[in-house]
Write a protein that holds these residues in place. Sequence first.
Motif, PDB file in Angstrom:
ATOM      1  N   ALA A  37     -13.435  31.294 -16.823  1.00 22.85           N
ATOM      2  CA  ALA A  37     -13.512  31.693 -15.417  1.00 22.85           C
ATOM      3  C   ALA A  37     -12.565  32.843 -15.084  1.00 22.85           C
ATOM      4  O   ALA A  37     -12.595  33.364 -13.970  1.00 22.85           O
ATOM      5  CB  ALA A  37     -13.210  30.499 -14.520  1.00 22.85           C
ATOM      6  N   HIS A  38     -11.725  33.211 -16.037  1.00 18.83           N
ATOM      7  CA  HIS A  38     -10.725  34.266 -15.818  1.00 18.83           C
ATOM      8  C   HIS A  38     -10.752  35.206 -17.022  1.00 18.83           C
ATOM      9  O   HIS A  38      -9.786  35.278 -17.791  1.00 18.83           O
ATOM     10  CB  HIS A  38      -9.336  33.642 -15.648  1.00 18.83           C
ATOM     11  CG  HIS A  38      -9.302  32.544 -14.630  1.00 18.83           C
ATOM     12  ND1 HIS A  38      -9.149  32.784 -13.294  1.00 18.83           N
ATOM     13  CD2 HIS A  38      -9.436  31.198 -14.757  1.00 18.83           C
ATOM     14  CE1 HIS A  38      -9.174  31.641 -12.637  1.00 18.83           C
ATOM     15  NE2 HIS A  38      -9.357  30.668 -13.504  1.00 18.83           N
ATOM     16  N   ALA A  39     -11.837  35.915 -17.177  1.00 22.00           N
ATOM     17  CA  ALA A  39     -12.084  36.687 -18.398  1.00 22.00           C
ATOM     18  C   ALA A  39     -10.944  37.637 -18.757  1.00 22.00           C
ATOM     19  O   ALA A  39     -10.596  37.768 -19.931  1.00 22.00           O
ATOM     20  CB  ALA A  39     -13.390  37.461 -18.259  1.00 22.00           C
ATOM     21  N   VAL A  40     -10.339  38.280 -17.785  1.00 21.00           N
ATOM     22  CA  VAL A  40      -9.266  39.230 -18.062  1.00 21.00           C
ATOM     23  C   VAL A  40      -8.064  38.528 -18.689  1.00 21.00           C
ATOM     24  O   VAL A  40      -7.355  39.116 -19.503  1.00 21.00           O
ATOM     25  CB  VAL A  40      -8.855  39.963 -16.765  1.00 21.00           C
ATOM     26  CG1 VAL A  40      -7.606  40.789 -16.953  1.00 21.00           C
ATOM     27  CG2 VAL A  40      -9.994  40.834 -16.270  1.00 21.00           C
ATOM     28  N   LEU A  41      -7.857  37.273 -18.331  1.00 23.02           N
ATOM     29  CA  LEU A  41      -6.701  36.524 -18.827  1.00 23.02           C
ATOM     30  C   LEU A  41      -7.022  35.664 -20.043  1.00 23.02           C
ATOM     31  O   LEU A  41      -6.153  34.942 -20.538  1.00 23.02           O
ATOM     32  CB  LEU A  41      -6.143  35.647 -17.704  1.00 23.02           C
ATOM     33  CG  LEU A  41      -5.608  36.414 -16.497  1.00 23.02           C
ATOM     34  CD1 LEU A  41      -5.234  35.465 -15.390  1.00 23.02           C
ATOM     35  CD2 LEU A  41      -4.427  37.285 -16.889  1.00 23.02           C
ATOM     36  N   LYS A  42      -8.225  35.736 -20.548  1.00 20.91           N
ATOM     37  CA  LYS A  42      -8.625  34.886 -21.669  1.00 20.91           C
ATOM     38  C   LYS A  42      -7.729  35.067 -22.900  1.00 20.91           C
ATOM     39  O   LYS A  42      -7.300  34.074 -23.485  1.00 20.91           O
ATOM     40  CB  LYS A  42     -10.085  35.128 -22.024  1.00 20.91           C
ATOM     41  CG  LYS A  42     -10.640  34.113 -22.974  1.00 20.91           C
ATOM     42  CD  LYS A  42     -12.131  34.295 -23.172  1.00 20.91           C
ATOM     43  CE  LYS A  42     -12.641  33.237 -24.136  1.00 20.91           C
ATOM     44  NZ  LYS A  42     -14.061  33.347 -24.363  1.00 20.91           N
ATOM     45  N   PRO A  43      -7.386  36.277 -23.318  1.00 24.12           N
ATOM     46  CA  PRO A  43      -6.484  36.422 -24.477  1.00 24.12           C
ATOM     47  C   PRO A  43      -5.126  35.758 -24.232  1.00 24.12           C
ATOM     48  O   PRO A  43      -4.574  35.111 -25.121  1.00 24.12           O
ATOM     49  CB  PRO A  43      -6.341  37.932 -24.651  1.00 24.12           C
ATOM     50  CG  PRO A  43      -7.564  38.504 -24.006  1.00 24.12           C
ATOM     51  CD  PRO A  43      -7.877  37.584 -22.857  1.00 24.12           C
ATOM     52  N   TRP A  44      -4.595  35.913 -23.027  1.00 30.62           N
ATOM     53  CA  TRP A  44      -3.335  35.255 -22.682  1.00 30.62           C
ATOM     54  C   TRP A  44      -3.496  33.741 -22.776  1.00 30.62           C
ATOM     55  O   TRP A  44      -2.658  33.046 -23.359  1.00 30.62           O
ATOM     56  CB  TRP A  44      -2.900  35.660 -21.272  1.00 30.62           C
ATOM     57  CG  TRP A  44      -1.696  34.916 -20.796  1.00 30.62           C
ATOM     58  CD1 TRP A  44      -0.395  35.210 -21.060  1.00 30.62           C
ATOM     59  CD2 TRP A  44      -1.682  33.712 -20.019  1.00 30.62           C
ATOM     60  NE1 TRP A  44       0.430  34.268 -20.469  1.00 30.62           N
ATOM     61  CE2 TRP A  44      -0.342  33.344 -19.830  1.00 30.62           C
ATOM     62  CE3 TRP A  44      -2.678  32.917 -19.454  1.00 30.62           C
ATOM     63  CZ2 TRP A  44       0.032  32.219 -19.104  1.00 30.62           C
ATOM     64  CZ3 TRP A  44      -2.316  31.793 -18.737  1.00 30.62           C
ATOM     65  CH2 TRP A  44      -0.972  31.456 -18.569  1.00 30.62           C
ATOM     66  N   ALA A  45      -4.566  33.210 -22.205  1.00 34.34           N
ATOM     67  CA  ALA A  45      -4.794  31.765 -22.208  1.00 34.34           C
ATOM     68  C   ALA A  45      -4.896  31.221 -23.627  1.00 34.34           C
ATOM     69  O   ALA A  45      -4.378  30.145 -23.927  1.00 34.34           O
ATOM     70  CB  ALA A  45      -6.050  31.427 -21.413  1.00 34.34           C
ATOM     71  N   PRO A  65      -6.772  19.971 -11.116  1.00 32.41           N
ATOM     72  CA  PRO A  65      -8.111  19.840 -11.680  1.00 32.41           C
ATOM     73  C   PRO A  65      -8.860  21.169 -11.651  1.00 32.41           C
ATOM     74  O   PRO A  65      -8.556  22.053 -10.853  1.00 32.41           O
ATOM     75  CB  PRO A  65      -8.778  18.820 -10.751  1.00 32.41           C
ATOM     76  CG  PRO A  65      -8.074  18.989  -9.448  1.00 32.41           C
ATOM     77  CD  PRO A  65      -6.659  19.366  -9.804  1.00 32.41           C
ATOM     78  N   VAL A  66      -9.808  21.282 -12.546  1.00 26.90           N
ATOM     79  CA  VAL A  66     -10.671  22.457 -12.587  1.00 26.90           C
ATOM     80  C   VAL A  66     -12.104  21.958 -12.581  1.00 26.90           C
ATOM     81  O   VAL A  66     -12.439  21.111 -13.412  1.00 26.90           O
ATOM     82  CB  VAL A  66     -10.381  23.308 -13.838  1.00 26.90           C
ATOM     83  CG1 VAL A  66     -11.391  24.419 -13.999  1.00 26.90           C
ATOM     84  CG2 VAL A  66      -8.971  23.880 -13.778  1.00 26.90           C
ATOM     85  N   PRO A  67     -12.952  22.390 -11.670  1.00 31.18           N
ATOM     86  CA  PRO A  67     -12.630  23.368 -10.631  1.00 31.18           C
ATOM     87  C   PRO A  67     -11.649  22.789  -9.610  1.00 31.18           C
ATOM     88  O   PRO A  67     -11.637  21.593  -9.370  1.00 31.18           O
ATOM     89  CB  PRO A  67     -13.974  23.678  -9.989  1.00 31.18           C
ATOM     90  CG  PRO A  67     -14.821  22.486 -10.258  1.00 31.18           C
ATOM     91  CD  PRO A  67     -14.336  21.906 -11.551  1.00 31.18           C
ATOM     92  N   THR A  68     -10.868  23.664  -9.046  1.00 32.49           N
ATOM     93  CA  THR A  68      -9.836  23.241  -8.115  1.00 32.49           C
ATOM     94  C   THR A  68     -10.397  23.231  -6.700  1.00 32.49           C
ATOM     95  O   THR A  68     -10.649  24.289  -6.133  1.00 32.49           O
ATOM     96  CB  THR A  68      -8.616  24.173  -8.202  1.00 32.49           C
ATOM     97  OG1 THR A  68      -8.200  24.233  -9.564  1.00 32.49           O
ATOM     98  CG2 THR A  68      -7.479  23.660  -7.342  1.00 32.49           C
ATOM     99  N   ILE A  69     -10.589  22.033  -6.184  1.00 34.58           N
ATOM    100  CA  ILE A  69     -11.021  21.880  -4.799  1.00 34.58           C
ATOM    101  C   ILE A  69      -9.791  21.788  -3.900  1.00 34.58           C
ATOM    102  O   ILE A  69      -9.722  22.392  -2.851  1.00 34.58           O
ATOM    103  CB  ILE A  69     -11.896  20.612  -4.629  1.00 34.58           C
ATOM    104  CG1 ILE A  69     -13.073  20.609  -5.610  1.00 34.58           C
ATOM    105  CG2 ILE A  69     -12.359  20.454  -3.187  1.00 34.58           C
ATOM    106  CD1 ILE A  69     -14.037  21.744  -5.446  1.00 34.58           C
ATOM    107  N   SER A  70      -8.820  21.018  -4.352  1.00 34.44           N
ATOM    108  CA  SER A  70      -7.568  20.887  -3.604  1.00 34.44           C
ATOM    109  C   SER A  70      -6.450  20.501  -4.563  1.00 34.44           C
ATOM    110  O   SER A  70      -6.700  20.006  -5.662  1.00 34.44           O
ATOM    111  CB  SER A  70      -7.708  19.826  -2.506  1.00 34.44           C
ATOM    112  OG  SER A  70      -7.900  18.547  -3.079  1.00 34.44           O
ATOM    113  N   ILE A  71      -5.254  20.761  -4.128  1.00 43.69           N
ATOM    114  CA  ILE A  71      -4.049  20.395  -4.881  1.00 43.69           C
ATOM    115  C   ILE A  71      -3.138  19.661  -3.903  1.00 43.69           C
ATOM    116  O   ILE A  71      -2.938  20.123  -2.772  1.00 43.69           O
ATOM    117  CB  ILE A  71      -3.337  21.642  -5.451  1.00 43.69           C
ATOM    118  CG1 ILE A  71      -4.253  22.338  -6.447  1.00 43.69           C
ATOM    119  CG2 ILE A  71      -2.014  21.273  -6.101  1.00 43.69           C
ATOM    120  CD1 ILE A  71      -3.742  23.664  -6.930  1.00 43.69           C
ATOM    121  N   VAL A  72      -2.604  18.541  -4.324  1.00 39.70           N
ATOM    122  CA  VAL A  72      -1.729  17.786  -3.426  1.00 39.70           C
ATOM    123  C   VAL A  72      -0.490  18.613  -3.094  1.00 39.70           C
ATOM    124  O   VAL A  72       0.052  19.313  -3.950  1.00 39.70           O
ATOM    125  CB  VAL A  72      -1.352  16.410  -4.012  1.00 39.70           C
ATOM    126  CG1 VAL A  72      -2.519  15.461  -3.950  1.00 39.70           C
ATOM    127  CG2 VAL A  72      -0.831  16.523  -5.417  1.00 39.70           C
TER     128      VAL A  72
END
Length: 143
Positions: A37-45, A65-72
Amino acid sequence: MGLELTFTAQDAANVRFAASPLWEVVASVRVVKDPAAHAVLKPWAERVRRRLADVDWRLLSDLVPVPTISIVGFVCPPPSTSVPDLEVELAGMAAMAPLVQEGLDVWDGPRTRALQELYADPVGGLERLAEEIRSYWEAAIAP
């Protein structure tokens, strides 16, 4: 058609512009968990995934969670200064222990064993989370 937002004086008083190491952790977890979902950052990931092989970051992962709907909210409370360091933000997170159960009660994320343990012992759970975040930071972000 435009979007109009209305703020009260109290809303405006609560607005902060700040760098947030905790938010960088959360954002990076999303990338590591779903690099496609973050192609530019894929090598970093991919590099980070290798560095994380020996790091226990399950609780952190469960809270983002991914996909991220909300974060506490207790995971990354608003920074107390405009340029906080990680330890300052982790202290702020630890202070959120009284809100952990309430936050998890209304959160619609999955209920993993690690989250059940956090719910049962918010103080100890946030200490564990802080340690995971420190380890994650050293492996994923500090380099």
